[in-house]
Design an enzyme around this catalytic site. Structure first.
Site, mmCIF file in Angstrom:
data_model
loop_
_atom_site.group_PDB
_atom_site.id
_atom_site.type_symbol
_atom_site.label_atom_id
_atom_site.label_comp_id
_atom_site.label_asym_id
_atom_site.label_seq_id
_atom_site.Cartn_x
_atom_site.Cartn_y
_atom_site.Cartn_z
ATOM 1 N N SER A 128 48.514 37.553 44.081
ATOM 2 C CA SER A 128 47.545 38.359 43.326
ATOM 3 C C SER A 128 47.657 38.117 41.839
ATOM 4 C CB SER A 128 47.826 39.848 43.550
ATOM 5 O OG SER A 128 47.753 40.190 44.894
ATOM 6 N N HIS A 149 42.965 33.131 46.998
ATOM 7 C CA HIS A 149 43.201 34.572 46.904
ATOM 8 C C HIS A 149 42.152 35.360 47.684
ATOM 9 C CE1 HIS A 149 43.427 38.414 44.268
ATOM 10 N NE2 HIS A 149 44.333 38.462 45.218
ATOM 11 N N GLU A 161 39.014 33.837 45.894
ATOM 12 C CA GLU A 161 39.110 33.097 44.636
ATOM 13 C C GLU A 161 39.889 31.808 44.899
ATOM 14 O OE1 GLU A 161 39.370 36.415 41.112
ATOM 15 O OE2 GLU A 161 41.031 36.393 42.508
ATOM 16 N N ASN A 199 41.450 40.586 39.609
ATOM 17 C CA ASN A 199 42.555 41.498 39.280
ATOM 18 C C ASN A 199 42.703 41.734 37.777
ATOM 19 O OD1 ASN A 199 43.189 42.200 41.850
ATOM 20 N ND2 ASN A 199 44.795 40.664 42.114
HETATM 21 N N1 CAA Z 1 40.174 45.521 59.272
HETATM 22 C C1 CAA Z 1 38.999 45.128 59.834
HETATM 23 N N2 CAA Z 1 37.830 45.752 59.663
HETATM 24 C C2 CAA Z 1 37.843 46.866 58.920
HETATM 25 C C3 CAA Z 1 39.012 47.350 58.308
HETATM 26 C C4 CAA Z 1 40.204 46.634 58.519
HETATM 27 N N3 CAA Z 1 41.363 46.994 57.951
HETATM 28 N N4 CAA Z 1 38.696 48.472 57.611
HETATM 29 C C5 CAA Z 1 37.382 48.672 57.783
HETATM 30 N N5 CAA Z 1 36.855 47.693 58.557
HETATM 31 C C6 CAA Z 1 35.439 47.518 58.921
HETATM 32 C C7 CAA Z 1 34.993 48.539 59.925
HETATM 33 O O1 CAA Z 1 35.171 48.048 61.237
HETATM 34 C C8 CAA Z 1 33.535 48.746 59.581
HETATM 35 O O2 CAA Z 1 32.739 47.748 60.179
HETATM 36 P P1 CAA Z 1 31.242 48.112 60.714
HETATM 37 O O3 CAA Z 1 30.539 48.740 59.556
HETATM 38 O O4 CAA Z 1 30.688 46.778 61.095
HETATM 39 O O5 CAA Z 1 31.440 49.034 61.840
HETATM 40 C C9 CAA Z 1 33.456 48.508 58.078
HETATM 41 O O6 CAA Z 1 34.654 47.762 57.746
HETATM 42 C C10 CAA Z 1 33.439 49.815 57.331
HETATM 43 O O7 CAA Z 1 34.580 50.558 57.754
HETATM 44 P P2 CAA Z 1 34.629 52.121 57.871
HETATM 45 O O8 CAA Z 1 33.265 52.665 58.204
HETATM 46 O O9 CAA Z 1 35.750 52.502 58.778
HETATM 47 O O10 CAA Z 1 35.127 52.577 56.462
HETATM 48 P P3 CAA Z 1 34.445 52.447 55.073
HETATM 49 O O11 CAA Z 1 32.958 52.491 55.144
HETATM 50 O O12 CAA Z 1 35.167 53.442 54.249
HETATM 51 O O13 CAA Z 1 34.832 50.977 54.591
HETATM 52 C C11 CAA Z 1 36.249 49.500 53.433
HETATM 53 C C12 CAA Z 1 36.163 50.569 54.491
HETATM 54 C C13 CAA Z 1 35.456 48.262 53.858
HETATM 55 C C14 CAA Z 1 37.707 49.137 53.282
HETATM 56 C C15 CAA Z 1 35.615 50.058 52.097
HETATM 57 O O14 CAA Z 1 36.147 51.332 51.826
HETATM 58 C C16 CAA Z 1 35.841 49.170 50.904
HETATM 59 O O15 CAA Z 1 35.141 48.189 50.693
HETATM 60 N N6 CAA Z 1 36.864 49.508 50.068
HETATM 61 C C17 CAA Z 1 37.213 48.747 48.882
HETATM 62 C C18 CAA Z 1 38.164 47.644 49.270
HETATM 63 C C19 CAA Z 1 38.573 46.819 48.097
HETATM 64 O O16 CAA Z 1 38.265 47.100 46.940
HETATM 65 N N7 CAA Z 1 39.340 45.758 48.371
HETATM 66 C C20 CAA Z 1 39.919 44.932 47.356
HETATM 67 C C21 CAA Z 1 41.355 45.355 47.155
HETATM 68 S S1 CAA Z 1 42.122 44.492 45.832
HETATM 69 C C22 CAA Z 1 42.597 43.048 46.499
HETATM 70 O O17 CAA Z 1 42.486 42.799 47.677
HETATM 71 C C23 CAA Z 1 43.179 42.034 45.579
HETATM 72 C C24 CAA Z 1 44.628 42.137 45.268
HETATM 73 O O18 CAA Z 1 45.208 41.087 44.947
HETATM 74 C C25 CAA Z 1 45.373 43.412 45.281
HETATM 75 P P1 NAD Z 2 53.073 42.898 52.858
HETATM 76 O O1 NAD Z 2 54.275 43.548 52.310
HETATM 77 O O2 NAD Z 2 52.136 43.672 53.719
HETATM 78 O O3 NAD Z 2 53.462 41.597 53.676
HETATM 79 C C1 NAD Z 2 54.353 40.629 53.217
HETATM 80 C C2 NAD Z 2 54.954 39.981 54.443
HETATM 81 O O4 NAD Z 2 55.696 38.844 54.036
HETATM 82 C C3 NAD Z 2 55.915 40.909 55.202
HETATM 83 O O5 NAD Z 2 55.489 41.013 56.542
HETATM 84 C C4 NAD Z 2 57.270 40.213 55.077
HETATM 85 O O6 NAD Z 2 58.072 40.329 56.226
HETATM 86 C C5 NAD Z 2 56.835 38.787 54.864
HETATM 87 N N1 NAD Z 2 57.864 37.985 54.201
HETATM 88 C C6 NAD Z 2 58.665 38.343 53.196
HETATM 89 N N2 NAD Z 2 59.468 37.308 52.848
HETATM 90 C C7 NAD Z 2 59.136 36.299 53.658
HETATM 91 C C8 NAD Z 2 59.569 34.983 53.784
HETATM 92 N N3 NAD Z 2 60.526 34.475 52.988
HETATM 93 N N4 NAD Z 2 59.002 34.216 54.727
HETATM 94 C C9 NAD Z 2 58.016 34.704 55.539
HETATM 95 N N5 NAD Z 2 57.555 35.966 55.454
HETATM 96 C C10 NAD Z 2 58.110 36.730 54.511
HETATM 97 O O7 NAD Z 2 52.284 42.311 51.582
HETATM 98 P P2 NAD Z 2 50.748 41.898 51.478
HETATM 99 O O8 NAD Z 2 49.986 43.060 50.963
HETATM 100 O O9 NAD Z 2 50.331 41.218 52.736
HETATM 101 O O10 NAD Z 2 50.825 40.846 50.285
HETATM 102 C C11 NAD Z 2 51.163 39.498 50.519
HETATM 103 C C12 NAD Z 2 50.675 38.658 49.353
HETATM 104 O O11 NAD Z 2 49.241 38.796 49.233
HETATM 105 C C13 NAD Z 2 51.248 39.059 47.990
HETATM 106 O O12 NAD Z 2 51.396 37.909 47.210
HETATM 107 C C14 NAD Z 2 50.153 39.973 47.423
HETATM 108 O O13 NAD Z 2 50.183 40.055 46.021
HETATM 109 C C15 NAD Z 2 48.920 39.257 47.922
HETATM 110 N N6 NAD Z 2 47.715 40.093 48.042
HETATM 111 C C16 NAD Z 2 47.829 41.392 48.434
HETATM 112 C C17 NAD Z 2 46.666 42.151 48.549
HETATM 113 C C18 NAD Z 2 46.734 43.580 48.984
HETATM 114 O O14 NAD Z 2 45.725 44.307 48.813
HETATM 115 N N7 NAD Z 2 47.823 44.049 49.563
HETATM 116 C C19 NAD Z 2 45.411 41.576 48.283
HETATM 117 C C20 NAD Z 2 45.352 40.213 47.912
HETATM 118 C C21 NAD Z 2 46.517 39.484 47.780
#
Ligand code: CAA
Ligand code: NAD
Length: 301
Positions: A128, A149, A161, A199
Site C-alpha cells: 500500500s 496494488h 494501480e 492512498n
Molecule cells: N467479498 C466479496 N464480495 C463482497 C464483499 C467481500 N468481502 N463485501 C461485499 N461484497 C459484495 C456483495 O456480495 C454485494 O454484491 P451484490 O451487490 O452483487 O449482491 C456488494 O459487494 C455489496 O455488498 P453489501 O450489499 O453486502 O454491502 P455494501 O453495499 O455496504 O458494500 C462494499 C460493501 C462494496 C465493501 C462498500 O461498502 C464499499 O465500496 N466500501 C468502500 C471500500 C473501499 O473504499 N475500499 C478501498 C479500501 S483502501 C484499499 O484497499 C487500499 C489500501 O492499500 C489500504
Molecule cells: P493480512 O494481515 O490480512 O494478511 C497478511 C498475510 O501475510 C497473513 O495471512 C500472514 O500470515 C501472511 N504472511 C506474513 N508473513 C509472511 C511470509 N513471510 N510469507 C508468506 N505469508 C506471510 O494483511 P492484508 O490486509 O492482506 O495486507 C497484505 C498487503 O496488502 C500489505 O502490503 C497491505 O499494505 C496491502 N494492502 C492491504 C489492503 C487492505 O485494505 N487491507 C489494501 C490494499 C493493499
C-alpha cells in the site's frame, strides 16, 4: 534451488500469490475465477487453512448472490493450489506478494523468490505504501518488478494501480496491464511514490477521522454517518479503517510519515493503542466497532 529457463513472453497464465490474508485471498480468488492457474502460499499449514477458508467463504457468498454458478466455483477451486513452501512458486509467470506491510519481511521474500523462480518471472508487490524501487533492489530483476496494488475487497473493487519504477521494462508493464484486464480490473498507471495515487489521498482522510475522534469532535457513529449520509460515501472512514485493518493502516501511516515527514501522514496515537490491544478491526472482531455484535456496534473510545 533451481532457476528455470526464461520463457517466451506472452499472456500470463500461471500466477503465484504470497500471503493468503485479507488481500492475498482476494487476489488468488479473482485470479482463479478469471481462469488463471494459481498457487497461493502461506508459511504454515494453519495459516494456509485460514486463508483457504476465507476464499471458500467468499466463493460461497458469490454463489449465494448468483454471481457465480456452483460449477464455476468448483472450477475456480480446481485452479487453486495451496502451498507452504515458496519453492512451489518456481514455475509461476508472475508472483504477486501480499504479506504484511513490512519492508524487511517483503525484501526477504523477494530475495528468496529471486533464487527460486524462473529468470522470466515477473515480481509484483501489493504494498500500500512502500516504494517499489526499495523492494526491487532486493532482487536481480528490477526490470521485471512492478507494484500491483489491488483494493479491498478485491472481488468487488474494480481498480488496480500498476506502479513502474525507472527500471521496470515497458514489456513488463504491458504484460501486467493485460493481466489486470484478464482479471476484470481497470488499471491505472502510478508513479513510484509512497501511497501511489489513491492512498496519497485516502490515508490522510482516514487518519483525520481518527484524529477527529481523538479530539472528541464526535463519536464513531456520528463521524461515519457524516460521511455516508453527508457525502454519499459507501462506508464511513472509521468503518473503512476497520475494513483495511488497524494494524495495516498503522504500518502504512508510519511508512508514509517516514517517507514524507508531513503531519498529515503521522499515525494518531489512538491507532497505536488499538494495535497494542489487538483491536485490529473487522478481522479480529473489534476495532472502532464491535463486529461480533448482531449489527456492527460503534465503540466508546
Ligand atoms: N467479498 C466479496 N464480495 C463482497 C464483499 C467481500 N468481502 N463485501 C461485499 N461484497 C459484495 C456483495 O456480495 C454485494 O454484491 P451484490 O451487490 O452483487 O449482491 C456488494 O459487494 C455489496 O455488498 P453489501 O450489499 O453486502 O454491502 P455494501 O453495499 O455496504 O458494500 C462494499 C460493501 C462494496 C465493501 C462498500 O461498502 C464499499 O465500496 N466500501 C468502500 C471500500 C473501499 O473504499 N475500499 C478501498 C479500501 S483502501 C484499499 O484497499 C487500499 C489500501 O492499500 C489500504
Ligand atoms: P493480512 O494481515 O490480512 O494478511 C497478511 C498475510 O501475510 C497473513 O495471512 C500472514 O500470515 C501472511 N504472511 C506474513 N508473513 C509472511 C511470509 N513471510 N510469507 C508468506 N505469508 C506471510 O494483511 P492484508 O490486509 O492482506 O495486507 C497484505 C498487503 O496488502 C500489505 O502490503 C497491505 O499494505 C496491502 N494492502 C492491504 C489492503 C487492505 O485494505 N487491507 C489494501 C490494499 C493493499
Amino acid at each position: 534451488m533451481s532457476r528455470g529457463s526464461a520463457g517466451v513472453a506472452g499472456p500470463i497464465e500461471r500466477v503465484g500469490v504470497v500471503g493468503c490474508g485479507l488481500m492475498g485471498s482476494g487476489i488468488a480468488e479473482v485470479a482463479a475465477r478469471s481462469g488463471l492457474d494459481v498457487v497461493v502460499q502461506e508459511p504454515t499449514g494453519d495459516l494456509l487453512a485460514t486463508g483457504r477458508a476465507r476464499i471458500e467463504k467468499s466463493l460461497a457468498r458469490a454463489v449465494e448472490r448468483e454471481k457465480l454458478t456452483s460449477a464455476e466455483r468448483d472450477r475456480a477451486l480446481e485452479r487453486l493450489r495451496f502451498a507452504t513452501e515458496l519453492g512451489e512458486l518456481r514455475d509461476r509467470e508472475i508472483v504477486i506478494e501480499a504479506i504484511v506491510e513490512d519492508a524487511d519481511a517483503k525484501r526477504e521474500v523477494f530475495s528468496a523468490l529471486d533464487r527460486i523462480c524462473m529468470a522470466s518471472t515477473i515480481f509484483a508487490s501489493n504494498t500500500s505504501s512502500l516504494p517499489i524501487t526499495d523492494l526491487a533492489a532486493a532482487t536481480s530483476r528490477a526490470d521485471r518488478f512492478v507494484g500491483f496494488h489491488f483494493f479491498n475487497p478485491v472481488p468487488v473493487m474494480t481498480l488496480v494501480e500498476v506502479v513502474r519504477t525507472v527500471a521496470t521494462s515497458p514489456e513488463t508493464v504491458a504484460r501486467v496491464f493485460a493481466l489486470a484486464e484478464r482479471m476484470g480490473k481497470v488499471a491505472i498507471a502510478a508513479k513510484d511514490q509512497s501511497g501511489f495515487v489513491v492512498n496519497l489521498l485516502l490515508v490522510p482522510y482516514l487518519l483525520d477521522a481518527v484524529r477527529q475522534l481523538e479530539r472528541g469532535a464526535a463519536g464513531v457513529r456520528d463521524i461515519d454517518l457524516g460521511m455516508t449520509l453527508g457525502c454519499g460515501h459507501p462506508m464511513g472512514p472509521l468503518t473503512l479503517c476497520d475494513f483495511v485493518g488497524i494494524d495495516t493502516l498503522y504500518r502504512i501511516s508510519e511508512i508514509m510519515y517516514g517517507e514524507y515527514r508531513e503531519e498529515r501522514y503521522a499515525p494518531p496515537p489512538l491507532l497505536k493503542r488499538l494495535v497494542a490491544m489487538g483491536r485490529l478491526g473487522r478481522k479480529s472482531g473489534r476495532g472502532f466497532y464491535d463486529w461480533q455484535a448482531p449489527e456492527p456496534l460503534p465503540l466508546e473510545l
